[in-house]
Design a protein around this motif. Structure first.
Motif, mmCIF file in Angstrom:
data_model
loop_
_atom_site.group_PDB
_atom_site.id
_atom_site.type_symbol
_atom_site.label_atom_id
_atom_site.label_comp_id
_atom_site.label_asym_id
_atom_site.label_seq_id
_atom_site.Cartn_x
_atom_site.Cartn_y
_atom_site.Cartn_z
ATOM 1 N N SER A 54 7.514 7.410 0.884
ATOM 2 C CA SER A 54 7.328 8.851 1.080
ATOM 3 C C SER A 54 6.269 9.406 0.137
ATOM 4 O O SER A 54 5.412 10.199 0.541
ATOM 5 N N GLU A 73 3.894 7.159 -10.916
ATOM 6 C CA GLU A 73 4.869 6.141 -10.525
ATOM 7 C C GLU A 73 5.339 5.384 -11.760
ATOM 8 O O GLU A 73 4.542 5.026 -12.617
ATOM 9 N N ARG A 74 6.642 5.108 -11.808
ATOM 10 C CA ARG A 74 7.173 4.470 -13.027
ATOM 11 C C ARG A 74 6.852 2.981 -13.109
ATOM 12 O O ARG A 74 6.816 2.403 -14.193
ATOM 13 N N TRP A 89 11.544 -5.265 5.914
ATOM 14 C CA TRP A 89 11.821 -5.038 7.341
ATOM 15 C C TRP A 89 11.688 -3.528 7.571
ATOM 16 O O TRP A 89 12.519 -2.738 7.133
ATOM 17 N N ARG A 420 16.854 7.922 5.916
ATOM 18 C CA ARG A 420 16.453 7.206 4.696
ATOM 19 C C ARG A 420 15.556 6.009 4.999
ATOM 20 O O ARG A 420 15.025 5.383 4.073
HETATM 21 C C1 LIG Z 1 18.763 -2.983 0.201
HETATM 22 C C2 LIG Z 1 18.122 -1.979 1.121
HETATM 23 C C3 LIG Z 1 17.876 -2.316 2.435
HETATM 24 C C4 LIG Z 1 17.223 -1.422 3.270
HETATM 25 N N1 LIG Z 1 16.913 -1.804 4.536
HETATM 26 C C5 LIG Z 1 16.012 -1.087 5.229
HETATM 27 C C6 LIG Z 1 15.437 -1.629 6.403
HETATM 28 O O1 LIG Z 1 15.777 -2.731 6.833
HETATM 29 N N2 LIG Z 1 14.474 -0.897 7.051
HETATM 30 C C7 LIG Z 1 14.074 0.324 6.587
HETATM 31 O O2 LIG Z 1 13.175 0.922 7.203
HETATM 32 N N3 LIG Z 1 14.628 0.875 5.492
HETATM 33 C C8 LIG Z 1 15.568 0.181 4.788
HETATM 34 N N4 LIG Z 1 16.080 0.677 3.621
HETATM 35 C C9 LIG Z 1 15.780 2.062 3.215
HETATM 36 C C10 LIG Z 1 14.403 2.247 2.575
HETATM 37 O O3 LIG Z 1 13.951 1.089 1.917
HETATM 38 C C11 LIG Z 1 14.391 3.377 1.548
HETATM 39 O O4 LIG Z 1 15.270 4.399 1.859
HETATM 40 C C12 LIG Z 1 12.960 3.941 1.428
HETATM 41 O O5 LIG Z 1 12.146 2.974 0.821
HETATM 42 C C13 LIG Z 1 12.975 5.208 0.624
HETATM 43 O O6 LIG Z 1 11.637 5.624 0.382
HETATM 44 P P1 LIG Z 1 11.384 6.752 -0.700
HETATM 45 O O7 LIG Z 1 9.924 6.923 -0.822
HETATM 46 O O8 LIG Z 1 12.210 7.939 -0.397
HETATM 47 O O9 LIG Z 1 12.004 6.145 -2.051
HETATM 48 P P2 LIG Z 1 11.809 4.765 -2.793
HETATM 49 O O10 LIG Z 1 11.363 3.683 -1.895
HETATM 50 O O11 LIG Z 1 13.054 4.568 -3.580
HETATM 51 O O12 LIG Z 1 10.603 5.061 -3.792
HETATM 52 C C14 LIG Z 1 10.755 5.946 -4.879
HETATM 53 C C15 LIG Z 1 9.662 5.634 -5.885
HETATM 54 O O13 LIG Z 1 9.722 6.609 -6.911
HETATM 55 C C16 LIG Z 1 9.653 5.979 -8.180
HETATM 56 N N5 LIG Z 1 10.386 6.823 -9.109
HETATM 57 C C17 LIG Z 1 11.699 7.158 -9.027
HETATM 58 N N6 LIG Z 1 12.025 7.987 -10.018
HETATM 59 C C18 LIG Z 1 10.888 8.192 -10.735
HETATM 60 C C19 LIG Z 1 10.593 8.967 -11.881
HETATM 61 N N7 LIG Z 1 11.529 9.711 -12.478
HETATM 62 N N8 LIG Z 1 9.320 8.941 -12.354
HETATM 63 C C20 LIG Z 1 8.357 8.179 -11.748
HETATM 64 N N9 LIG Z 1 8.598 7.429 -10.662
HETATM 65 C C21 LIG Z 1 9.845 7.446 -10.165
HETATM 66 C C22 LIG Z 1 10.290 4.624 -7.967
HETATM 67 O O14 LIG Z 1 9.858 3.698 -8.937
HETATM 68 C C23 LIG Z 1 9.847 4.277 -6.549
HETATM 69 O O15 LIG Z 1 8.621 3.571 -6.546
HETATM 70 C C24 LIG Z 1 16.822 -0.154 2.774
HETATM 71 C C25 LIG Z 1 17.120 0.197 1.463
HETATM 72 C C26 LIG Z 1 17.760 -0.693 0.643
HETATM 73 C C27 LIG Z 1 18.045 -0.302 -0.774
#
Ligand SMILES: Cc1cc2nc3c(=O)[nH]c(=O)nc-3n(C[C@H](O)[C@H](O)[C@H](O)COP(=O)(O)OP(=O)(O)OC[C@H]3O[C@@H](n4cnc5c(N)ncnc54)[C@H](O)[C@@H]3O)c2cc1C
Length: 483
Positions: A54, A73-74, A89, A420
């Motif tokens: 995202s 990014e951390r 995936w 998610r």
């Molecule tokens: C085990 C597992 C299996 C999954 N399976 C699937 C699947 O098969 N297919 C699918 O499409 N989705 C799947 N998902 C869901 C999907 O991977 C996540 O919900 C999605 O990646 C979320 O994206 P995001 O950008 O919201 O957050 P994230 O991917 O969590 O990214 C957040 C980023 O912010 C950074 N960050 C966080 N806090 C801070 C801070 N305070 N300061 C600086 N940086 C920070 C983190 O380091 C990270 O890089 C799965 C999730 C998990 C955990």
């Protein structure tokens, strides 16, 4: 252990393992932190915190919209869980008719990833109900309910690199190895962030901050309302550290799994009995690499360091135990080795924003395009139409100067099961980035961004929107001046 019943209202069902008993921390007293002046490291129009799917989409989209953007990014890479979490995936981007509804930034990524970094059905097969094709892809995470879908697996290193290059091409100021600690809030609006790094504490000031931390770190600390209720029967709240085994032959494994159902059932039963925490592998982008995205552990909090540590400890132990069991008993795994455990812990859920709008379970049956639609999600099963994602789901009820995107947007616990997912996180990220750029340029609060201008800009960036939203955004409007 609870065995979850498979239904067509969930993306994935699985066995769920409960956490150990919560450990009470002793009271060690308090330390009063002294106040101090913090150097301002940078000023920008849009600050995106978190470089997951995202946040990367948000930064790329805001910069494409002409904003001066910083991305913090951390860790040492972009992609968040989709790369560092080994969640390789990418879930469904087509609807049940095979129409691509996750477009925009997602399409840019797939257009540019090298061919050998992506494994999935060819475009002509999306939506196919051909029995042989569906049977083939159902073993390879790309067919459900007898329909072939676009839900490929990818090489995480290629996605890391491409994500980084896209934001750098757009002149985003990229800051790795920096942990956003505290939002700077003045008069009910977020004005920037204080972050921690090897340099100590520094501040970044911004017109708009996009919280893409996944856990709602910033909106929660800035005082925005949020919820954290969960759907126990869904895996959406479970945690685990994923891992890869190399040296495998997944075609042989699939032959065994699909061709010898009784032996496979016995293999699974014995694995559960011997290991307790037990998980089966998924395919990856290569035949010689297997992906394990479990065993999933429930009852832990992603906001508690003791819980995060406990999940890591269990997952690393489970990885070694699985290697022994699979090498001995699983066809195709005789020469397997521990290739990599995920650098980022797999957190599916922590907090969800309470927004001015939401994605709700009650929307699913009708699937109406909402007036402030900023993206469209495929439904969880063919019994529901596509689902409208409203801008309001990114906008806090009261707090200004901040937008949310990714897995912590405003939705109910049922809808969180699919909102998610990585494709939906790209969609909400792109919407937050474009809205933040429009707000920054016009000098207005994100909640005041005219919806028609936002939709027009998103359509211009290749996002799929529908019906009245798409039509009205395509027509000229006096408010479109802010674009
Ligand atoms: C085990 C597992 C299996 C999954 N399976 C699937 C699947 O098969 N297919 C699918 O499409 N989705 C799947 N998902 C869901 C999907 O991977 C996540 O919900 C999605 O990646 C979320 O994206 P995001 O950008 O919201 O957050 P994230 O991917 O969590 O990214 C957040 C980023 O912010 C950074 N960050 C966080 N806090 C801070 C801070 N305070 N300061 C600086 N940086 C920070 C983190 O380091 C990270 O890089 C799965 C999730 C998990 C955990």
């Amino acid at each position: 252990m609870k065995t979850v019943v498979r239904t067509d209202e969930r993306i994935l069902s699985s066995d769920i393992f409960d956490r150990d008993k919560r450990i009470q921390r002793p009271d060690h007293g308090m330390w009063a932190e002294p106040g101090k002046n913090i150097p301002i490291y940078h000023r920008c129009g849009v600050l995106v915190v978190g470089g997951g799917p995202s946040g990367t989409a948000a930064a790329a989209a805001a910069a494409k919209q002409g904003a001066d953007v910083a991305l913090l990014e951390r860790y040492n890479h972009l992609g968040g869980l989709s790369t560092g979490g080994l969640v390789i995936w990418i879930d469904r981007m087509t609807d049940w008719e095979g129409q691509l509804v996750i477009r925009g930034f997602a399409e840019e990524l797939f257009d540019r990833l090298p061919a050998d970094a992506v494994a999935g059905p060819s475009r002509g097969d999306w939506g196919s109900q051909d029995v042989a094709k569906a049977a083939h892809w159902s073993q390879r995470t790309a067919a459900y309910h007898g329909v072939v879908t676009w839900s490929p697996t990818i090489d995480p290193e290629r996605l890391k690199l491409l994500s980084q290059e896209i934001v750098l091409e757009r002149k985003v100021k990229l800051i790795y190895h920096s942990w956003a600690a505290v939002p700077i809030v003045q008069d009910g609006a977020v004005k920037g962030v204080v972050f921690e790094s090897k340099e100590g504490r520094l501040a970044i000031m911004a017109d708009v901050v996009v919280d893409a931390t996944g856990d709602g770190d910033l909106f929660a600390r800035a005082g925005a309302a949020y919820v954290n209720d969960i759907e126990e029967a869904d895996v959406h709240h479970c945690m685990n550290t994923s891992w890869l085994f190399g040296g495998v032959d997944m075609d042989r494994w699939i032959e065994f799994k699909a061709g010898q159902p009784e032996q496979f059932a016995a293999f699974m039963a014995r694995g559960r009995e011997q290991l307790g925490l037990f998980e089966r592998p998924f395919v990856s982008w290569r035949n010689d690499i297997a992906l394990f995205m479990g065993p999933r552990q429930s009852g832990y909090s992603a906001l508690d360091v003791d819980d995060l540590t406990a999940v890591e400890v269990r997952s690393h132990r489970a990885m070694a135990a699985h290697l022994d069991y699979f090498r001995t008993h699983a066809p195709g795994f005789e020469g397997a080795y521990m290739m990599l455990s995920a650098p980022q812990i797999g957190v599916r859920h922590a907090r969800r924003l309470s927004g001015v709008g939401s994605v709700l379970r009650s929307q699913w049956p009708e699937g109406r395009a909402l007036a402030d639609e900023v993206g469209v999600s495929p439904a969880v099963s063919p019994k529901f139409p596509n689902i409208s994602i409203p801008y309001g789901a990114l906008v806090p009820q009261q707090l200004d100067g901040l937008l949310a995107c990714g897995r912590h947007i405003s939705c109910d616990r049922n809808s969180h099961g699919f909102m998610r997912e990585i494709p939906q996180c790209w969609i909400t990220g792109q919407a937050a980035g474009v809205a933040a750029a429009l707000a920054s340029r016009a000098g207005i609060a994100p909640r005041a961004v005219p919806v028609d201008a936002l939709q027009a800009a998103l359509l211009n960036q290749g996002v799929y929107l529908r019906g009245a939203a798409a039509e009205s955004a395509a027509a000229p409007s006096p408010q479109a001046a802010v674009a």
